[in-house]
Motif scaffolding. Structure first.
Motif, PDB file in Angstrom:
ATOM      1  N   THR A 144      91.816  37.910 -34.316  1.00 12.57           N
ATOM      2  CA  THR A 144      91.881  37.473 -35.714  1.00 12.57           C
ATOM      3  C   THR A 144      90.605  36.731 -36.107  1.00 12.57           C
ATOM      4  O   THR A 144      90.333  36.551 -37.286  1.00 12.57           O
ATOM      5  CB  THR A 144      93.102  36.571 -35.977  1.00 12.57           C
ATOM      6  N   PHE A 145      89.849  36.282 -35.097  1.00  9.34           N
ATOM      7  CA  PHE A 145      88.589  35.595 -35.391  1.00  9.34           C
ATOM      8  C   PHE A 145      87.380  36.519 -35.195  1.00  9.34           C
ATOM      9  O   PHE A 145      86.359  36.349 -35.827  1.00  9.34           O
ATOM     10  CB  PHE A 145      88.428  34.367 -34.497  1.00  9.34           C
ATOM     11  N   ASP A 146      87.511  37.442 -34.279  1.00 12.84           N
ATOM     12  CA  ASP A 146      86.420  38.390 -34.051  1.00 12.84           C
ATOM     13  C   ASP A 146      87.031  39.686 -33.541  1.00 12.84           C
ATOM     14  O   ASP A 146      87.419  39.789 -32.376  1.00 12.84           O
ATOM     15  CB  ASP A 146      85.423  37.814 -33.027  1.00 12.84           C
ATOM     16  N   SER A 147      87.078  40.650 -34.424  1.00 18.15           N
ATOM     17  CA  SER A 147      87.807  41.876 -34.088  1.00 18.15           C
ATOM     18  C   SER A 147      87.074  42.713 -33.048  1.00 18.15           C
ATOM     19  O   SER A 147      87.638  43.655 -32.506  1.00 18.15           O
ATOM     20  CB  SER A 147      88.049  42.700 -35.347  1.00 18.15           C
ATOM     21  N   SER A 148      85.838  42.344 -32.766  1.00 21.90           N
ATOM     22  CA  SER A 148      85.112  43.131 -31.769  1.00 21.90           C
ATOM     23  C   SER A 148      85.533  42.794 -30.339  1.00 21.90           C
ATOM     24  O   SER A 148      85.217  43.510 -29.412  1.00 21.90           O
ATOM     25  CB  SER A 148      83.598  42.919 -31.916  1.00 21.90           C
ATOM     26  N   LEU A 149      86.235  41.701 -30.191  1.00 20.15           N
ATOM     27  CA  LEU A 149      86.701  41.357 -28.844  1.00 20.15           C
ATOM     28  C   LEU A 149      87.864  42.272 -28.460  1.00 20.15           C
ATOM     29  O   LEU A 149      88.837  42.393 -29.201  1.00 20.15           O
ATOM     30  CB  LEU A 149      87.132  39.889 -28.804  1.00 20.15           C
ATOM     31  N   SER A 150      87.770  42.885 -27.301  1.00 17.00           N
ATOM     32  CA  SER A 150      88.851  43.800 -26.936  1.00 17.00           C
ATOM     33  C   SER A 150      89.419  43.525 -25.559  1.00 17.00           C
ATOM     34  O   SER A 150      90.458  44.063 -25.192  1.00 17.00           O
ATOM     35  CB  SER A 150      88.339  45.233 -26.986  1.00 17.00           C
ATOM     36  N   THR A 151      88.745  42.698 -24.782  1.00 21.06           N
ATOM     37  CA  THR A 151      89.228  42.443 -23.420  1.00 21.06           C
ATOM     38  C   THR A 151      88.702  41.102 -22.944  1.00 21.06           C
ATOM     39  O   THR A 151      87.669  40.625 -23.410  1.00 21.06           O
ATOM     40  CB  THR A 151      88.754  43.573 -22.471  1.00 21.06           C
ATOM     41  N   ILE A 152      89.430  40.478 -22.055  1.00 18.87           N
ATOM     42  CA  ILE A 152      88.982  39.249 -21.399  1.00 18.87           C
ATOM     43  C   ILE A 152      89.307  39.353 -19.913  1.00 18.87           C
ATOM     44  O   ILE A 152      90.211  40.084 -19.517  1.00 18.87           O
ATOM     45  CB  ILE A 152      89.675  37.979 -21.948  1.00 18.87           C
TER      46      ILE A 152
END
Lengths: 342, 342, 342, 342
Positions: free
Chosen positions: A217-225
């Motif tokens: 919701t803050f950075d849609s480019s994040l997809s995995t951690i």
């Protein structure tokens, strides 16, 4: 206002009893347990003798709604997803502390929890209630997971301020045994835990999708951690370490400013002075998340340490914080006692 | 052969007593302590009554060389760097368990240990004695640090096989309190440690240069690592977690093969079956380093867990392993007892 | 000689594995478990990888007798009482570590263990094998209980020398959790045990009749003792405190002499110097019982502290000591390693 | 009303901060420490950040009296005996939590504390403030010792009702490490305490004369008790076991009635149901003393278990209870929060 607790005999349920007992604007309504009703809560938990001696009752949704103003589900995952329908149908206020309503994607719930999900309308209605970053409104609040709370609070400021490379995020979480609940297993036997440390559910912990979903919701480019969880021989507490590469030319001051900016008005996040890392015991028994960090300029690596009490900011304390906001009370209401120490 | 121990009253010294006592080819020679001599060792350590009742003597280099075949320095850092000269001058065999002889660069010692270094000829002569990757020869062996041992054993196979990106290496180490030694401090008081976890010396731990120096012998392009250390409420043990990005197309099988290849002939590294992570207690009391790993294919992150007993493979056990190799004995001599469990 | 272990997967069974592995005259024969066979013992207990990888087999009396020279029963109470018949019938050597063969009176077994007893001929044949005070002979040895061992060793010298009033005997025992075995219960959950102490089975512990029965062989006028048991948050060890009124004019010197007299030739009882009390950890991992005492002249009260490792002198260690005596070996054979410390 | 705390940086001082912070009728006045002033209390104790950030000041009697309504001495023994004169001279209210004012006989203080005593007029004026059995009045209250509180509460009912033989009293106390204070010593080092139990000060503990002195006010024929103290590896809590012979024909019912009679109107003593013994953790963080017992009819022995939190009912909690009574408030004022659990 009166609060019902479903699943009162678990560690989170009993922590809710403690917090509601000391809350100035909320009182204990009815207490419920599937397996251990027909006793007073003080027979099950002798520390409550003379402090709280209410009867534990069987679950009864109608009775709960009739006699209370809000219900807290402190049940293991897999329970509230079915029980919550009746309350939602009557728009009765619910704060669910389990994992059942956190994931918006039903398939994801199925995959990570290995259980049938609730319905889409329920998860659409549920607010992911991390009060530092969510607007707490509506009558269906889904309380975040304990690891997820520490992870998200460590990450959001540096993520929103675009100070780190998203694909270098590593979260290394350590938890005490109360996080695993009361159920008996070889891995919770005293002789197994004492003088030991174990990593479990590597790349399989059910808080992973919840963290990613919220961070997106803050950075849609994040997809995995990268996210790992270990047990250490203590009762309470999560010690979360975040590692990430900082972007070029990012300074330690910018990191400090990011944390200060996002948390200066947040009463339950105590950003430590630059160069100080929090130790776990300084939050035990409190609703605080204490955060400190260090930057290694040689390799541009940020280390953030966030500590919470898994039963407080990681569960019951955050639920009360959410209740306060929902009810229009001061956010800290009933949550500012000096904790037991040492 | 007879071994002298200097600094016998510390945790590492007393562990050497245990190991030498059970060693088939090495016996206890003279025992030395600056501060606590003139007692029998069993007065200081009652568990030794009737098992080992030797007198602890003041330090005396001449006497040590006269009455022993080798000397182990189990002293804190800052002692052997001065004392060792006399032994080197006479080419008397020394195994130094402190940090004094590990760093080849004297300025680096000064920087990380905040003490004046020994002389260049001494450090040039000293072998960094990590027996899985060093040739153990000569009469001056410098035993690696506890964290360093776990870190290096986690890293070398995947580094040598070029399976990871060097600039993404993160080492997150957790240690029990015996690693901090016997000296009294607020941070070792029972009430401080119990139910707590603390990170310390962030980016400042003196094992950092030792790890980098040794890894550079395998890949000189490596110049920095991210390395953190924490205390957990246990007595013994190091739980080391390595994170690194794998290079493109590297598979879990390749990682397994790298570990198997480098350790199949190494008796003290037990690579776990694929998918299994070691728990700390499975090495307590042993000289093993147990290693397991997992690959997260979503983000190309390798997680390696290596566990050792800090007083064994991290100190006294490795010193005996080095002694065995130095003396031409079987590497495992005196080190294969089944450990105390649980 | 080869030893079979029945019930090898319990804490006592695995301790027998450790001791037999390091014994110069005894080797591991076959290993047996009702519930966990078909694995190698090192799959169940990863600390044994590369040290001991034998298969755990289903129980098979014929096979045991065929392939071994002696069998150790490390089973919970209620098992060996039935299984032992087959071995006794063939006069095959048995050392039983459970409580099944300790009580000569079958009704007493029924009362204290709430189980049907074995047969009278079996208990008549069984030797109560406390080697400091029993002649170890015959092929059916019943190993004493852990609390009972510490209690009896505290008491016999002052009882035999008639230094105390028998009707004032109070035994206050504290035990670590391994004493309660591996089975899962609320009372062995880490969160229950940690930071807690509980007294259990007040006046109902099954070691009471065993202690009285054995003490009566020294003074038949003794008919009852006060005996309590508590759990403290440690893994291993029993801390036994004996209180009793001394008879008129008895001196501290007489007490010391009584202990010295009875234990000076006993290799596993270390009487402490006058005025010194043993601490628990000084026997951890050893077969010693360390004993110290103090006399309060104001009220003629003797306090004796005896410490043992419940899995060693309280179980497996004592069983090996009994084996040694039974086999005509040195009593200390395989039992004099310096223990892990700290 | 405002309270000053002298010795605020010790465990008892910091517990007073917690209790006063949550008290409805008492607020924190000035905080004092000899060694650690000029910091805010939250710099010394980070758990207090944002909850209590007062400055710690040097000791200054005049300033204390000017700015506060009462002073609590939470200092080690040997301090308040001298400092208290100035307050007594001005009839300024004092609650002393140290051992300095407890013993009426100055020689006894000298003997047991190895320090010069205060003056006779001071000890004559001081009330031994065990509120269940003392009238709390006057401006000089001497708060009982932690072990003494548990011992006296175990004993008085059965002693006053003449149910036990006085010369058979044995008190066996176990304590967590916070009872020994913050000072550093080998015996409080984590590695020493963990997995260990030690008995200390056998027949020499300074609480012995205090217990006898107070019990003699109920039965002057009592002149001695057997009293032992041990350390167990926990932070907080005292587990006190009382053994005594019951008089002929005394029944379990009479014991229960004695406890019920003396404590039914006492809000901080929770007599357990017949047959139930309290566990330590049920009082952690509370001001309760929980008491249970069992009678062994075979040997006429009474076993009583009393558990307290040494920093609460054993120190700071009892001091607040005394304050409440002194100030004419409800005895339980500020002391009825549900405690942290687990």
């Amino acid at each position: 206002m009166k609060a019902a607790i479903v699943g009162v005999t678990g560690y989170t349920g009993i922590e809710l009893v403690r917090l509601i007992h000391q809350h100035p604007s909320l009182t204990l309504g009815t207490l419920h347990s599937h397996s251990m009703h027909k006793n007073s809560i003080s027979e099950l938990y002798p520390h409550l003798q003379q402090l709280c001696e209410q009867e534990v009752e069987a679950y009864d949704a109608e009775k709960i709604m009739k006699n209370n103003d809000i219900v807290f589900f402190a049940t293991p995952s897999g329970i509230s997803k079915d029980l919550v329908h009746e309350f939602v149908a009557q728009d009765f206020p619910v704060i669910d502390l389990s994992g059942d309503l956190r994931l918006k994607d039903l398939e994801s719930y199925q995959k990570w929890y290995k259980k049938d999900p609730t319905t889409q309308d329920i998860v659409d209605k549920a607010i992911y209630a991390l009060p530092e970053f969510s607007a707490i409104k509506g009558n269906l609040l889904s309380n975040p997971g304990c690891y997820a709370t520490a992870a998200i609070l460590s990450l959001v400021p540096v993520l929103k301020e675009q100070l780190i490379d998203l694909d270098t995020i590593i979260l290394d979480g350590k938890s005490g045994l109360s996080g695993a609940g009361k159920q008996l297993s070889d891995s919770s036997h005293y002789v197994t835990v004492d003088e030991n440390m174990t990593m479990y559910k590597l790349n399989q912990h059910q808080h992973i999708p919840e963290i990613i979903q919220f961070l997106q919701t803050f950075d849609s480019s994040l997809s995995t951690i990268q996210f790992t969880t270990s047990l250490i021989p203590i009762k309470r507490g999560i010690f979360m370490t975040l590692y990430a590469k900082i972007k070029p030319n990012v300074t330690s001051e910018q990191i400090q400013q990011a944390f200060d900016k996002h948390y200066q008005s947040k009463p339950f996040v105590r950003v430590q002075p630059t160069g100080c890392l929090p130790e776990l015991r300084q939050v035990t028994g409190t609703n605080f998340c204490d955060i400190g960090f260090g930057v290694n300029e040689e390799n541009q690596t940020l280390t953030v340490v966030a500590v919470i009490d898994n039963l407080m900011k990681g569960a019951a304390g955050q639920a009360i914080q959410n209740f306060n906001l929902w009810a229009g009370l001061e956010e800290t209401c009933g949550l500012t006692q000096v904790p037991l120490f040492p």
